[in-house]
Design an enzyme around this catalytic site. Structure first.
Site, PDB file in Angstrom:
ATOM      1  N   LYS A   1       0.819  -1.203   0.000  1.00 51.85           N
ATOM      2  CA  LYS A   1       0.000   0.000   0.000  1.00 51.85           C
ATOM      3  C   LYS A   1       0.857   1.260   0.000  1.00 51.85           C
ATOM      4  O   LYS A   1       1.947   1.298   0.581  1.00 51.85           O
ATOM      5  CB  LYS A   1      -0.923   0.010   1.223  1.00 51.85           C
ATOM      6  CG  LYS A   1      -1.904  -1.148   1.266  1.00 51.85           C
ATOM      7  CD  LYS A   1      -2.832  -1.157   0.066  1.00 51.85           C
ATOM      8  CE  LYS A   1      -3.830  -2.303   0.136  1.00 51.85           C
ATOM      9  NZ  LYS A   1      -4.734  -2.314  -1.034  1.00 51.85           N
TER      10      LYS A   1
ATOM     11  N   HIS B   1      -9.458  -7.838  -8.968  1.00 51.44           N
ATOM     12  CA  HIS B   1      -9.258  -7.393  -7.589  1.00 51.44           C
ATOM     13  C   HIS B   1      -9.939  -8.355  -6.627  1.00 51.44           C
ATOM     14  O   HIS B   1     -11.101  -8.713  -6.794  1.00 51.44           O
ATOM     15  CB  HIS B   1      -9.858  -5.997  -7.395  1.00 51.44           C
ATOM     16  CG  HIS B   1     -10.110  -5.655  -5.957  1.00 51.44           C
ATOM     17  ND1 HIS B   1     -11.353  -5.789  -5.369  1.00 51.44           N
ATOM     18  CD2 HIS B   1      -9.271  -5.215  -4.981  1.00 51.44           C
ATOM     19  CE1 HIS B   1     -11.274  -5.426  -4.104  1.00 51.44           C
ATOM     20  NE2 HIS B   1     -10.032  -5.081  -3.841  1.00 51.44           N
TER      21      HIS B   1
END
Length: 362
Positions: free
Chosen positions: A162, A293
Protein backbone atom coordinates in the site's frame (compact mmCIF):
# COMPACT_ATOMS: atom_id res chain seq x y z
CA UNK A 1 -34.43 -27.02 -12.68
CA UNK A 2 -36.08 -24.18 -10.75
CA UNK A 3 -34.95 -21.81 -8.05
CA UNK A 4 -36.84 -22.40 -4.80
CA UNK A 5 -35.11 -20.01 -2.38
CA UNK A 6 -32.48 -17.26 -2.23
CA UNK A 7 -31.02 -16.40 1.17
CA UNK A 8 -28.20 -14.18 2.42
CA UNK A 9 -26.08 -15.16 5.42
CA UNK A 10 -23.73 -12.59 6.95
CA UNK A 11 -20.62 -13.12 9.06
CA UNK A 12 -18.17 -10.78 10.79
CA UNK A 13 -15.01 -11.36 12.80
CA UNK A 14 -12.34 -9.04 14.26
CA UNK A 15 -8.83 -8.66 12.96
CA UNK A 16 -5.97 -9.22 15.38
CA UNK A 17 -4.77 -5.71 14.51
CA UNK A 18 -6.50 -3.08 12.35
CA UNK A 19 -5.04 -2.57 8.88
CA UNK A 20 -5.02 0.67 6.88
CA UNK A 21 -4.60 1.45 3.18
CA UNK A 22 -4.34 4.83 1.50
CA UNK A 23 -7.79 5.95 2.68
CA UNK A 24 -9.49 3.42 4.95
CA UNK A 25 -8.94 1.43 8.15
CA UNK A 26 -10.38 -2.06 8.60
CA UNK A 27 -10.94 -3.49 12.08
CA UNK A 28 -13.06 -6.50 11.02
CA UNK A 29 -13.60 -8.89 8.13
CA UNK A 30 -17.10 -8.79 6.62
CA UNK A 31 -18.22 -11.84 4.68
CA UNK A 32 -21.56 -12.84 3.16
CA UNK A 33 -22.85 -15.91 1.36
CA UNK A 34 -25.83 -15.93 -0.99
CA UNK A 35 -27.34 -19.43 -1.05
CA UNK A 36 -29.51 -20.32 -4.06
CA UNK A 37 -31.56 -23.47 -3.55
CA UNK A 38 -33.22 -25.49 -6.34
CA UNK A 39 -35.88 -28.17 -6.67
CA UNK A 40 -33.22 -30.67 -7.77
CA UNK A 41 -31.19 -30.36 -4.59
CA UNK A 42 -28.28 -28.41 -6.07
CA UNK A 43 -27.28 -25.25 -4.23
CA UNK A 44 -25.34 -22.31 -5.64
CA UNK A 45 -22.95 -20.31 -3.47
CA UNK A 46 -22.46 -16.62 -4.24
CA UNK A 47 -20.11 -14.31 -2.34
CA UNK A 48 -20.83 -10.77 -1.20
CA UNK A 49 -20.01 -8.39 1.62
CA UNK A 50 -23.35 -8.10 3.38
CA UNK A 51 -24.81 -5.14 5.20
CA UNK A 52 -28.29 -3.69 5.48
CA UNK A 53 -28.42 -2.35 1.92
CA UNK A 54 -27.15 -5.52 0.24
CA UNK A 55 -29.55 -7.65 2.27
CA UNK A 56 -32.51 -5.45 1.34
CA UNK A 57 -31.63 -5.57 -2.36
CA UNK A 58 -31.16 -9.35 -2.38
CA UNK A 59 -34.53 -9.73 -0.70
CA UNK A 60 -36.16 -7.38 -3.22
CA UNK A 61 -34.70 -9.34 -6.15
CA UNK A 62 -35.62 -12.77 -4.80
CA UNK A 63 -39.25 -12.76 -6.06
CA UNK A 64 -37.90 -12.22 -9.60
CA UNK A 65 -35.82 -15.40 -9.28
CA UNK A 66 -38.13 -17.88 -7.58
CA UNK A 67 -39.42 -20.47 -10.06
CA UNK A 68 -36.87 -19.52 -12.72
CA UNK A 69 -34.29 -21.82 -14.29
CA UNK A 70 -30.94 -20.84 -12.68
CA UNK A 71 -29.03 -21.87 -15.80
CA UNK A 72 -30.50 -18.94 -17.75
CA UNK A 73 -27.94 -16.49 -16.40
CA UNK A 74 -28.31 -13.89 -19.17
CA UNK A 75 -32.09 -13.80 -18.76
CA UNK A 76 -31.87 -13.50 -14.98
CA UNK A 77 -29.15 -10.84 -15.11
CA UNK A 78 -31.26 -8.74 -17.46
CA UNK A 79 -34.28 -9.25 -15.22
CA UNK A 80 -32.40 -7.98 -12.16
CA UNK A 81 -30.55 -5.13 -13.88
CA UNK A 82 -32.97 -2.24 -14.41
CA UNK A 83 -30.63 0.77 -14.39
CA UNK A 84 -33.33 3.33 -13.77
CA UNK A 85 -33.93 1.65 -10.43
CA UNK A 86 -31.46 -1.16 -9.73
CA UNK A 87 -27.98 -2.08 -10.91
CA UNK A 88 -26.39 0.92 -12.59
CA UNK A 89 -23.78 1.30 -9.85
CA UNK A 90 -23.25 0.91 -6.13
CA UNK A 91 -24.69 -1.56 -3.68
CA UNK A 92 -27.46 -2.76 -5.96
CA UNK A 93 -24.94 -3.90 -8.57
CA UNK A 94 -22.95 -5.64 -5.83
CA UNK A 95 -26.07 -7.51 -4.75
CA UNK A 96 -26.69 -8.60 -8.35
CA UNK A 97 -23.04 -9.68 -8.48
CA UNK A 98 -23.39 -11.94 -5.44
CA UNK A 99 -26.51 -13.58 -6.87
CA UNK A 100 -24.94 -13.98 -10.33
CA UNK A 101 -21.87 -15.68 -8.85
CA UNK A 102 -24.20 -18.15 -7.15
CA UNK A 103 -26.00 -18.81 -10.42
CA UNK A 104 -22.70 -19.59 -12.15
CA UNK A 105 -21.73 -21.88 -9.30
CA UNK A 106 -24.98 -23.73 -9.96
CA UNK A 107 -24.22 -23.86 -13.68
CA UNK A 108 -20.90 -25.52 -13.02
CA UNK A 109 -22.43 -27.99 -10.59
CA UNK A 110 -25.20 -28.87 -13.04
CA UNK A 111 -22.59 -29.43 -15.75
CA UNK A 112 -20.36 -31.40 -13.41
CA UNK A 113 -17.29 -29.32 -14.22
CA UNK A 114 -15.18 -26.57 -12.64
CA UNK A 115 -16.22 -23.06 -13.48
CA UNK A 116 -12.91 -22.25 -15.18
CA UNK A 117 -13.46 -25.16 -17.59
CA UNK A 118 -17.05 -24.15 -18.26
CA UNK A 119 -15.98 -20.57 -18.99
CA UNK A 120 -13.17 -21.37 -21.40
CA UNK A 121 -10.46 -23.49 -19.79
CA UNK A 122 -7.45 -21.50 -20.94
CA UNK A 123 -5.11 -22.87 -18.23
CA UNK A 124 -5.10 -24.90 -15.00
CA UNK A 125 -2.48 -22.93 -13.06
CA UNK A 126 -2.41 -19.15 -12.82
CA UNK A 127 0.36 -16.72 -11.83
CA UNK A 128 -0.31 -15.02 -8.53
CA UNK A 129 0.79 -12.10 -6.40
CA UNK A 130 0.42 -11.78 -2.63
CA UNK A 131 -1.31 -8.61 -1.46
CA UNK A 132 -0.22 -6.99 1.78
CA UNK A 133 2.00 -4.16 2.92
CA UNK A 134 -0.78 -2.38 4.81
CA UNK A 135 -0.09 0.35 7.32
CA UNK A 136 -0.30 -0.99 10.86
CA UNK A 137 0.56 0.34 14.29
CA UNK A 138 4.14 -0.57 15.08
CA UNK A 139 5.01 -1.58 11.50
CA UNK A 140 8.12 0.27 10.44
CA UNK A 141 10.42 -0.28 7.49
CA UNK A 142 12.02 -3.34 9.07
CA UNK A 143 8.68 -5.00 9.78
CA UNK A 144 7.34 -4.15 6.32
CA UNK A 145 10.41 -5.64 4.67
CA UNK A 146 10.16 -8.78 6.81
CA UNK A 147 6.50 -9.20 5.81
CA UNK A 148 7.35 -9.10 2.13
CA UNK A 149 10.30 -11.44 2.59
CA UNK A 150 7.93 -13.90 4.25
CA UNK A 151 5.63 -13.84 1.22
CA UNK A 152 8.57 -14.62 -1.03
CA UNK A 153 9.58 -17.50 1.25
CA UNK A 154 6.09 -18.96 0.81
CA UNK A 155 6.60 -19.06 -2.96
CA UNK A 156 5.38 -15.64 -4.08
CA UNK A 157 6.97 -14.32 -7.25
CA UNK A 158 5.08 -11.03 -7.02
CA UNK A 159 3.93 -8.89 -4.07
CA UNK A 160 1.85 -5.76 -3.58
CA UNK A 161 2.06 -3.03 -0.95
CA UNK A 162 0.00 0.00 0.00
CA UNK A 163 0.90 3.64 -0.59
CA UNK A 164 -1.01 6.88 -0.10
CA UNK A 165 -1.45 6.75 3.68
CA UNK A 166 1.61 8.80 4.63
CA UNK A 167 3.68 11.59 3.10
CA UNK A 168 5.08 10.86 -0.35
CA UNK A 169 8.66 10.86 0.94
CA UNK A 170 7.79 8.23 3.56
CA UNK A 171 6.15 6.03 0.95
CA UNK A 172 9.17 6.31 -1.32
CA UNK A 173 11.29 5.03 1.58
CA UNK A 174 8.82 2.18 2.15
CA UNK A 175 8.90 1.15 -1.52
CA UNK A 176 12.70 1.30 -1.52
CA UNK A 177 12.88 -0.89 1.59
CA UNK A 178 10.59 -3.51 0.05
CA UNK A 179 12.50 -3.60 -3.24
CA UNK A 180 15.78 -4.09 -1.39
CA UNK A 181 14.23 -6.84 0.75
CA UNK A 182 12.70 -8.90 -2.06
CA UNK A 183 15.47 -8.42 -4.61
CA UNK A 184 15.30 -7.55 -8.31
CA UNK A 185 13.55 -10.68 -9.62
CA UNK A 186 10.29 -10.40 -7.67
CA UNK A 187 7.52 -8.26 -9.19
CA UNK A 188 6.45 -5.35 -6.99
CA UNK A 189 3.11 -3.56 -7.26
CA UNK A 190 1.94 -0.48 -5.34
CA UNK A 191 -1.69 0.37 -4.58
CA UNK A 192 -2.94 3.82 -3.52
CA UNK A 193 -6.64 2.95 -3.17
CA UNK A 194 -7.60 6.29 -4.79
CA UNK A 195 -5.69 8.34 -2.21
CA UNK A 196 -4.14 10.95 -4.53
CA UNK A 197 -4.94 13.84 -6.79
CA UNK A 198 -3.36 13.26 -10.18
CA UNK A 199 -0.44 15.62 -9.56
CA UNK A 200 0.43 13.85 -6.30
CA UNK A 201 0.24 10.46 -8.00
CA UNK A 202 2.60 11.71 -10.70
CA UNK A 203 5.06 12.91 -8.04
CA UNK A 204 5.07 9.51 -6.34
CA UNK A 205 5.26 7.58 -9.61
CA UNK A 206 8.33 9.47 -10.82
CA UNK A 207 10.11 9.00 -7.50
CA UNK A 208 9.51 5.22 -7.38
CA UNK A 209 10.25 4.49 -11.04
CA UNK A 210 13.84 3.47 -10.19
CA UNK A 211 12.48 0.57 -8.11
CA UNK A 212 11.05 -1.28 -11.13
CA UNK A 213 7.34 -1.15 -10.24
CA UNK A 214 5.18 -3.68 -12.07
CA UNK A 215 2.08 -1.50 -11.73
CA UNK A 216 0.66 1.48 -9.84
CA UNK A 217 -2.92 0.68 -8.82
CA UNK A 218 -5.81 3.10 -8.33
CA UNK A 219 -3.71 6.27 -8.16
CA UNK A 220 -6.76 8.56 -8.20
CA UNK A 221 -10.52 8.45 -7.62
CA UNK A 222 -12.50 5.88 -9.68
CA UNK A 223 -14.42 8.46 -11.72
CA UNK A 224 -11.40 10.66 -12.44
CA UNK A 225 -10.71 9.26 -15.89
CA UNK A 226 -8.84 12.42 -16.91
CA UNK A 227 -6.65 12.12 -13.84
CA UNK A 228 -5.88 8.51 -14.66
CA UNK A 229 -4.89 9.48 -18.19
CA UNK A 230 -2.61 12.26 -16.93
CA UNK A 231 -0.84 9.76 -14.67
CA UNK A 232 -0.61 7.22 -17.50
CA UNK A 233 1.15 9.71 -19.76
CA UNK A 234 3.51 10.94 -17.03
CA UNK A 235 5.20 7.70 -15.94
CA UNK A 236 6.70 4.53 -17.37
CA UNK A 237 4.94 2.53 -14.63
CA UNK A 238 1.82 0.77 -15.98
CA UNK A 239 -1.38 2.02 -14.35
CA UNK A 240 -3.95 -0.50 -13.11
CA UNK A 241 -7.49 0.36 -12.05
CA UNK A 242 -11.11 -0.77 -12.12
CA UNK A 243 -11.83 -2.53 -8.84
CA UNK A 244 -14.49 0.10 -8.12
CA UNK A 245 -15.87 0.19 -11.65
CA UNK A 246 -19.32 -1.13 -12.53
CA UNK A 247 -20.59 -3.06 -15.55
CA UNK A 248 -19.23 -3.26 -19.08
CA UNK A 249 -20.29 0.33 -19.64
CA UNK A 250 -17.94 1.61 -16.96
CA UNK A 251 -15.05 -0.34 -18.44
CA UNK A 252 -15.97 0.85 -21.92
CA UNK A 253 -15.47 4.40 -20.65
CA UNK A 254 -12.21 3.55 -18.86
CA UNK A 255 -10.84 2.07 -22.06
CA UNK A 256 -12.00 4.99 -24.20
CA UNK A 257 -10.23 7.36 -21.82
CA UNK A 258 -6.93 5.45 -22.07
CA UNK A 259 -7.07 5.39 -18.29
CA UNK A 260 -5.16 2.18 -17.60
CA UNK A 261 -2.99 -0.57 -19.05
CA UNK A 262 -4.35 -3.24 -16.71
CA UNK A 263 -7.98 -3.62 -15.63
CA UNK A 264 -8.75 -4.78 -12.07
CA UNK A 265 -12.36 -5.85 -12.62
CA UNK A 266 -13.93 -7.51 -9.56
CA UNK A 267 -16.73 -10.02 -10.18
CA UNK A 268 -18.21 -9.17 -6.77
CA UNK A 269 -18.56 -5.51 -7.83
CA UNK A 270 -18.78 -5.28 -11.62
CA UNK A 271 -22.02 -7.26 -11.96
CA UNK A 272 -21.00 -10.85 -11.33
CA UNK A 273 -19.38 -13.41 -13.58
CA UNK A 274 -21.81 -12.71 -16.42
CA UNK A 275 -20.62 -9.11 -16.64
CA UNK A 276 -16.99 -9.90 -15.85
CA UNK A 277 -16.72 -12.11 -18.92
CA UNK A 278 -18.04 -9.29 -21.10
CA UNK A 279 -15.47 -6.92 -19.62
CA UNK A 280 -12.76 -9.52 -20.28
CA UNK A 281 -13.83 -9.79 -23.92
CA UNK A 282 -13.93 -6.00 -24.28
CA UNK A 283 -10.43 -5.78 -22.82
CA UNK A 284 -9.18 -8.52 -25.12
CA UNK A 285 -10.50 -6.62 -28.14
CA UNK A 286 -8.31 -3.69 -27.03
CA UNK A 287 -5.27 -5.86 -26.20
CA UNK A 288 -5.60 -5.12 -22.49
CA UNK A 289 -4.97 -7.53 -19.64
CA UNK A 290 -7.28 -8.34 -16.74
CA UNK A 291 -6.01 -8.80 -13.19
CA UNK A 292 -9.06 -9.12 -10.93
CA UNK A 293 -9.26 -7.39 -7.59
CA UNK A 294 -9.80 -9.49 -4.46
CA UNK A 295 -11.52 -12.81 -3.70
CA UNK A 296 -9.08 -15.36 -5.06
CA UNK A 297 -11.69 -18.08 -4.50
CA UNK A 298 -13.85 -16.67 -7.30
CA UNK A 299 -11.24 -15.04 -9.49
CA UNK A 300 -8.93 -18.03 -9.82
CA UNK A 301 -11.57 -19.47 -12.15
CA UNK A 302 -11.82 -16.29 -14.20
CA UNK A 303 -8.08 -15.77 -14.64
CA UNK A 304 -7.77 -19.45 -15.60
CA UNK A 305 -10.61 -19.20 -18.12
CA UNK A 306 -9.42 -16.30 -20.30
CA UNK A 307 -6.31 -15.69 -22.43
CA UNK A 308 -5.84 -12.12 -21.17
CA UNK A 309 -5.92 -13.05 -17.48
CA UNK A 310 -2.63 -11.54 -16.30
CA UNK A 311 -2.22 -12.46 -12.63
CA UNK A 312 -4.36 -13.38 -9.60
CA UNK A 313 -4.53 -11.39 -6.37
CA UNK A 314 -3.96 -13.67 -3.37
CA UNK A 315 -4.46 -12.99 0.33
CA UNK A 316 -2.47 -15.27 2.61
CA UNK A 317 -2.71 -16.40 6.25
CA UNK A 318 -1.52 -13.11 7.75
CA UNK A 319 -4.35 -11.14 6.15
CA UNK A 320 -7.35 -12.87 7.73
CA UNK A 321 -7.59 -14.52 11.17
CA UNK A 322 -10.06 -17.03 9.69
CA UNK A 323 -7.78 -17.99 6.79
CA UNK A 324 -7.94 -21.75 6.26
CA UNK A 325 -11.21 -22.07 8.20
CA UNK A 326 -13.77 -20.43 5.90
CA UNK A 327 -13.95 -23.33 3.43
CA UNK A 328 -13.44 -27.06 3.71
CA UNK A 329 -10.49 -26.74 1.32
CA UNK A 330 -8.16 -23.73 1.17
CA UNK A 331 -6.23 -22.61 -1.88
CA UNK A 332 -2.47 -22.43 -1.39
CA UNK A 333 0.49 -21.09 -3.32
CA UNK A 334 2.58 -23.49 -5.37
CA UNK A 335 6.37 -23.31 -5.18
CA UNK A 336 6.51 -21.46 -8.50
CA UNK A 337 4.21 -18.64 -7.38
CA UNK A 338 1.11 -20.01 -9.11
CA UNK A 339 -2.10 -21.45 -7.74
CA UNK A 340 -3.92 -24.43 -9.16
CA UNK A 341 -7.51 -23.88 -10.23
CA UNK A 342 -9.98 -26.02 -8.24
CA UNK A 343 -11.10 -29.28 -9.82
CA UNK A 344 -14.49 -29.57 -8.13
CA UNK A 345 -17.71 -28.58 -9.90
CA UNK A 346 -18.74 -24.94 -9.95
CA UNK A 347 -16.62 -22.71 -7.76
CA UNK A 348 -15.43 -25.76 -5.86
CA UNK A 349 -16.22 -24.01 -2.57
CA UNK A 350 -17.77 -25.74 0.43
CA UNK A 351 -18.16 -23.28 3.32
CA UNK A 352 -17.07 -24.59 6.70
CA UNK A 353 -20.38 -23.91 8.37
CA UNK A 354 -19.14 -25.12 11.76
CA UNK A 355 -16.26 -22.66 11.90
CA UNK A 356 -18.34 -19.83 10.49
CA UNK A 357 -21.31 -20.30 12.85
CA UNK A 358 -19.94 -18.33 15.84
CA UNK A 359 -19.47 -15.26 13.65
CA UNK A 360 -22.87 -15.14 12.02
CA UNK A 361 -24.59 -11.77 12.40
CA UNK A 362 -27.53 -12.11 10.02
Amino acid sequence: MKITAVTLEEYRWPRVKPITNGKHTYTHVDYAIVRIATDEGLEGIGLGKGGIVERAIVESLTPLLIGQNPLNVERLWSTMWVPKLVGRRGQSTRAISAIDIGLWDLRGKAAGMPLHTLLGGYRDRVPTYVAGGYYEEGKGLRELAAEMEQYVSLGARAVKMKVGGVAIGEDVARVKAVREAIGPEIKLMVDANCAYRHYEAIQLARRIEPFDIFWFEEPVAPDDYDGHRKVVTSTVIPIATGENEYTRYGFRDLIRADAAAILNADAKIVGGITEFMKVAALAQAHDLDISPHGSQDVHVHLVAAIPNGLILEFYGPSFDPMWGQIYEDTMALNDDGTVTAPSGPGLGLTPNWKHLAPYRIG
